[in-house]
Design an enzyme around this catalytic site. Structure first.
Site, PDB file in Angstrom:
ATOM      1  N   GLN A 124       0.839  -1.198   0.000  1.00  0.00           N
ATOM      2  CA  GLN A 124       0.000   0.000   0.000  1.00  0.00           C
ATOM      3  C   GLN A 124       0.872   1.245   0.000  1.00  0.00           C
ATOM      4  O   GLN A 124       2.102   1.154   0.055  1.00  0.00           O
ATOM      5  CB  GLN A 124      -0.908   0.019   1.224  1.00  0.00           C
ATOM      6  CG  GLN A 124      -0.168   0.208   2.546  1.00  0.00           C
ATOM      7  CD  GLN A 124      -1.092   0.193   3.755  1.00  0.00           C
ATOM      8  OE1 GLN A 124      -1.866  -0.738   3.940  1.00  0.00           O
ATOM      9  NE2 GLN A 124      -1.009   1.231   4.572  1.00  0.00           N
ATOM     10  N   ASP A 177       5.850  -7.572   1.595  1.00  0.00           N
ATOM     11  CA  ASP A 177       5.091  -6.987   2.696  1.00  0.00           C
ATOM     12  C   ASP A 177       4.791  -8.079   3.716  1.00  0.00           C
ATOM     13  O   ASP A 177       5.094  -9.258   3.503  1.00  0.00           O
ATOM     14  CB  ASP A 177       3.798  -6.333   2.191  1.00  0.00           C
ATOM     15  CG  ASP A 177       3.406  -5.108   3.026  1.00  0.00           C
ATOM     16  OD1 ASP A 177       3.161  -4.036   2.434  1.00  0.00           O
ATOM     17  OD2 ASP A 177       3.360  -5.244   4.264  1.00  0.00           O
ATOM     18  N   GLN A 209      -0.840  -8.508   4.673  1.00  0.00           N
ATOM     19  CA  GLN A 209      -1.030  -7.608   3.539  1.00  0.00           C
ATOM     20  C   GLN A 209      -1.020  -8.366   2.202  1.00  0.00           C
ATOM     21  O   GLN A 209      -0.995  -7.731   1.146  1.00  0.00           O
ATOM     22  CB  GLN A 209       0.087  -6.566   3.511  1.00  0.00           C
ATOM     23  CG  GLN A 209       0.041  -5.587   4.675  1.00  0.00           C
ATOM     24  CD  GLN A 209      -0.945  -4.457   4.425  1.00  0.00           C
ATOM     25  OE1 GLN A 209      -2.142  -4.700   4.289  1.00  0.00           O
ATOM     26  NE2 GLN A 209      -0.437  -3.232   4.352  1.00  0.00           N
ATOM     27  N   TYR A 236      10.523   8.176  15.966  1.00  0.00           N
ATOM     28  CA  TYR A 236      10.431   8.078  14.502  1.00  0.00           C
ATOM     29  C   TYR A 236      11.515   8.926  13.853  1.00  0.00           C
ATOM     30  O   TYR A 236      12.229   8.470  12.952  1.00  0.00           O
ATOM     31  CB  TYR A 236       9.047   8.539  14.038  1.00  0.00           C
ATOM     32  CG  TYR A 236       8.857   8.515  12.550  1.00  0.00           C
ATOM     33  CD1 TYR A 236       8.971   9.671  11.797  1.00  0.00           C
ATOM     34  CD2 TYR A 236       8.567   7.322  11.894  1.00  0.00           C
ATOM     35  CE1 TYR A 236       8.808   9.662  10.421  1.00  0.00           C
ATOM     36  CE2 TYR A 236       8.403   7.300  10.511  1.00  0.00           C
ATOM     37  CZ  TYR A 236       8.520   8.472   9.798  1.00  0.00           C
ATOM     38  OH  TYR A 236       8.360   8.451   8.421  1.00  0.00           O
ATOM     39  N   LYS A 285      14.759   7.825  11.466  1.00  0.00           N
ATOM     40  CA  LYS A 285      15.030   8.331  10.114  1.00  0.00           C
ATOM     41  C   LYS A 285      16.392   9.030  10.037  1.00  0.00           C
ATOM     42  O   LYS A 285      17.063   8.989   8.998  1.00  0.00           O
ATOM     43  CB  LYS A 285      13.895   9.237   9.666  1.00  0.00           C
ATOM     44  CG  LYS A 285      12.576   8.493   9.475  1.00  0.00           C
ATOM     45  CD  LYS A 285      12.691   7.338   8.475  1.00  0.00           C
ATOM     46  CE  LYS A 285      11.363   6.666   8.220  1.00  0.00           C
ATOM     47  NZ  LYS A 285      11.407   5.585   7.227  1.00  0.00           N
ATOM     48  N   PRO A 299      10.398  12.160   1.965  1.00  0.00           N
ATOM     49  CA  PRO A 299       9.098  12.787   1.721  1.00  0.00           C
ATOM     50  C   PRO A 299       8.681  13.676   2.881  1.00  0.00           C
ATOM     51  O   PRO A 299       9.257  13.610   3.985  1.00  0.00           O
ATOM     52  CB  PRO A 299       8.145  11.593   1.561  1.00  0.00           C
ATOM     53  CG  PRO A 299       9.031  10.398   1.377  1.00  0.00           C
ATOM     54  CD  PRO A 299      10.297  10.709   2.116  1.00  0.00           C
ATOM     55  N   VAL A 334       2.638  12.732   3.175  1.00  0.00           N
ATOM     56  CA  VAL A 334       2.051  11.970   2.085  1.00  0.00           C
ATOM     57  C   VAL A 334       0.719  11.383   2.537  1.00  0.00           C
ATOM     58  O   VAL A 334       0.616  10.851   3.657  1.00  0.00           O
ATOM     59  CB  VAL A 334       2.994  10.846   1.634  1.00  0.00           C
ATOM     60  CG1 VAL A 334       2.515  10.220   0.325  1.00  0.00           C
ATOM     61  CG2 VAL A 334       4.420  11.370   1.471  1.00  0.00           C
ATOM     62  N   THR A 385      -1.243   8.854   3.029  1.00  0.00           N
ATOM     63  CA  THR A 385      -1.299   7.391   3.103  1.00  0.00           C
ATOM     64  C   THR A 385      -1.831   6.957   4.470  1.00  0.00           C
ATOM     65  O   THR A 385      -2.136   7.789   5.326  1.00  0.00           O
ATOM     66  CB  THR A 385       0.110   6.784   2.953  1.00  0.00           C
ATOM     67  OG1 THR A 385       0.875   7.155   4.116  1.00  0.00           O
ATOM     68  CG2 THR A 385       0.799   7.264   1.699  1.00  0.00           C
TER      69      THR A 385
HETATM   70  N1  LIG Z   1       3.385   8.950   4.779  1.00  0.00           N
HETATM   71  C1  LIG Z   1       4.259   9.931   4.940  1.00  0.00           C
HETATM   72  O1  LIG Z   1       3.892  11.118   5.102  1.00  0.00           O
HETATM   73  C2  LIG Z   1       5.746   9.644   4.946  1.00  0.00           C
HETATM   74  C3  LIG Z   1       6.632  10.714   4.976  1.00  0.00           C
HETATM   75  C4  LIG Z   1       8.002  10.467   4.978  1.00  0.00           C
HETATM   76  C5  LIG Z   1       8.478   9.172   4.957  1.00  0.00           C
HETATM   77  N2  LIG Z   1       7.586   8.149   4.929  1.00  0.00           N
HETATM   78  C6  LIG Z   1       8.148   6.786   4.926  1.00  0.00           C
HETATM   79  O2  LIG Z   1       7.767   6.106   3.735  1.00  0.00           O
HETATM   80  C7  LIG Z   1       7.629   4.700   3.992  1.00  0.00           C
HETATM   81  C8  LIG Z   1       6.247   4.226   3.561  1.00  0.00           C
HETATM   82  O3  LIG Z   1       5.303   4.980   4.279  1.00  0.00           O
HETATM   83  P1  LIG Z   1       3.721   4.943   3.922  1.00  0.00           P
HETATM   84  O4  LIG Z   1       3.207   6.311   4.162  1.00  0.00           O
HETATM   85  O5  LIG Z   1       3.501   4.289   2.630  1.00  0.00           O
HETATM   86  O6  LIG Z   1       3.208   3.986   5.113  1.00  0.00           O
HETATM   87  P2  LIG Z   1       1.979   2.985   5.184  1.00  0.00           P
HETATM   88  O7  LIG Z   1       1.782   2.752   6.649  1.00  0.00           O
HETATM   89  O8  LIG Z   1       0.837   3.475   4.369  1.00  0.00           O
HETATM   90  O9  LIG Z   1       2.560   1.656   4.501  1.00  0.00           O
HETATM   91  C9  LIG Z   1       3.654   1.012   5.101  1.00  0.00           C
HETATM   92  C10 LIG Z   1       3.768  -0.377   4.518  1.00  0.00           C
HETATM   93  O10 LIG Z   1       4.864  -1.026   5.162  1.00  0.00           O
HETATM   94  C11 LIG Z   1       4.441  -2.301   5.599  1.00  0.00           C
HETATM   95  N3  LIG Z   1       5.211  -2.730   6.786  1.00  0.00           N
HETATM   96  C12 LIG Z   1       5.149  -2.227   8.035  1.00  0.00           C
HETATM   97  N4  LIG Z   1       5.956  -2.922   8.857  1.00  0.00           N
HETATM   98  C13 LIG Z   1       6.540  -3.891   8.100  1.00  0.00           C
HETATM   99  C14 LIG Z   1       7.457  -4.929   8.369  1.00  0.00           C
HETATM  100  N5  LIG Z   1       7.938  -5.144   9.611  1.00  0.00           N
HETATM  101  N6  LIG Z   1       7.828  -5.735   7.349  1.00  0.00           N
HETATM  102  C15 LIG Z   1       7.333  -5.540   6.096  1.00  0.00           C
HETATM  103  N7  LIG Z   1       6.462  -4.567   5.771  1.00  0.00           N
HETATM  104  C16 LIG Z   1       6.078  -3.760   6.777  1.00  0.00           C
HETATM  105  C17 LIG Z   1       2.952  -2.141   5.916  1.00  0.00           C
HETATM  106  O11 LIG Z   1       2.301  -3.399   5.919  1.00  0.00           O
HETATM  107  C18 LIG Z   1       2.518  -1.232   4.781  1.00  0.00           C
HETATM  108  O12 LIG Z   1       2.158  -1.964   3.641  1.00  0.00           O
HETATM  109  C19 LIG Z   1       7.903   4.526   5.490  1.00  0.00           C
HETATM  110  O13 LIG Z   1       9.256   4.148   5.692  1.00  0.00           O
HETATM  111  C20 LIG Z   1       7.671   5.925   6.058  1.00  0.00           C
HETATM  112  O14 LIG Z   1       8.418   6.153   7.240  1.00  0.00           O
HETATM  113  C21 LIG Z   1       6.244   8.337   4.921  1.00  0.00           C
HETATM  114  C1  LIG Z   2       5.549  10.595   8.469  1.00  0.00           C
HETATM  115  C2  LIG Z   2       6.726  11.428   8.097  1.00  0.00           C
HETATM  116  O1  LIG Z   2       7.800  10.942   7.864  1.00  0.00           O
HETATM  117  C3  LIG Z   2       6.570  12.897   8.075  1.00  0.00           C
HETATM  118  C4  LIG Z   2       6.808  13.460   9.435  1.00  0.00           C
HETATM  119  O2  LIG Z   2       5.270  13.241   7.614  1.00  0.00           O
END
Ligand SMILES: NC(=O)c1ccc[n+]([C@@H]2O[C@H](COP(=O)([O-])OP(=O)(O)OC[C@H]3O[C@@H](n4cnc5c(N)ncnc54)[C@H](O)[C@@H]3O)[C@@H](O)[C@H]2O)c1
Ligand SMILES: CC(=O)[C@H](C)O
Length: 261
Positions: free
Chosen positions: A15, A36, A40, A157, A161, A187, A190, A192
């Protein structure tokens, strides 16, 4: 930009950002392994179907990236099923919204095992596979604006990072002689499941209605809109493709204008 006969593995691709990355790499010409957690699998198989509809080969691999043996096995399965291995995207991760003073030992260990240890296992597994196949490759990991600035209530968190950023810079230097580049994407906000969780948890802490915390944070973005997985995938497409062959050890902010290096 299209690639020929290249294979990528994307973790957390059931996802969100990972799905966006997997689909973009398929559009670029990669065959893609979607990794995943087992729960999932249905979503992951849906992403596999989307990739196959784009004319590329794909496979779903169950993996808990906090476990080294799972990550090694996922890389092996990707190479075996798709006939090669060229790019890993260590995307999987979790957020944790908690005042620092309340973080428990289990919570801290969990977020580092999933967000940080997984990156080390991904780097090790990918580098070993590249060596076995007799070529270099590209290692790309998920950082965040929180890798550049520590955010309150997101301290663990943020620290996780920052660690991804450190491992990216160090691995780039160690693996350069092997023809491996190591980079990360950072990012901002986002749309999500992760931000649905963050918004809900912030609401519990500050009492604001659901959606309000997200809106207030998005209102501070210079380009004036929430980020999409496709926005992130464009940066990962660059890091996965030949145009980034002379780029390594970098953490690229893709946040719509929130932080400025
Ligand atoms: N959403 C944001 O705003 C944002 C911003 C900056 C960075 N990120 C990073 O981007 C990446 C993806 O984030 P997202 O927003 O798509 O999150 P999300 O929660 O929508 O999706 C995360 C996915 O990772 C999988 N996952 C979680 N733990 C796991 C594990 N132990 N083994 C395998 N899969 C696992 C989940 O099942 C899910 O499918 C993450 O590393 C997050 O820290 C997200
Ligand atoms: C979830 C993430 O990494 C930023 C803070 O939006």
């Amino acid at each position: 930009m299209t690639v020929e006969n290249k294979v990528a593995l994307v973790t957390g691709a059931g996802q969100g950002i990972g799905r966006g990355i997997a689909l973009r790499l398929a559009q670029d010409g990669f065959d893609v392994a979607v990794a995943d957690l087992d729960f999932q699998k249905d979503k992951g198989l849906g992403v596999v179907a989307e990739i196959e509809a784009l004319g590329r080969k794909a496979a779903f691999v169950t993996a808990d990236v906090s476990k080294r043996e799972d990550v090694v096995a996922a890389v092996d399965t990707a190479a075996e099923k798709l006939g090669g291995f060229d790019v890993i995207v260590n995307n999987a991760g979790i957020a944790q919204v908690k005042p620092l003073l309340d973080i428990t030992e289990d919570e801290l260990n969990k977020i580092f095992q999933i967000n940080v240890n997984s990156v080390v296992w991904g780097i090790q597994a990918a580098a070993a596979k590249f060596e076995e196949l007799g070529h270099g490759g590209k290692i790309i990991s998920a950082a965040s604006i929180a890798a550049i600035q520590g955010f309150p209530i997101l301290s663990a968190y943020s620290a996780s990072k920052f660690a991804v950023r450190g491992f990216t810079q160090a691995a780039a230097q160690e693996l350069a002689p092997k023809g491996i580049t190591v980079n990360a994407y950072a990012p901002g906000i986002v749309g999500t499941g992760m931000w649905e969780l963050i918004d809900a948890e912030l609401s519990k802490i500050n009492g604001k209605p659901l959606g309000q915390n997200l809106k207030e944070n998005v209102d501070g973005i210079a380009l004036g809109r929430i980020e999409t997985p496709e926005d992130v995938a464009k940066v990962v497409s660059f890091f996965a493709g030949p145009d980034s062959d002379y780029v390594t050890g970098q953490v690229l902010l893709v946040d719509g204008g929130m932080l400025y290096n």
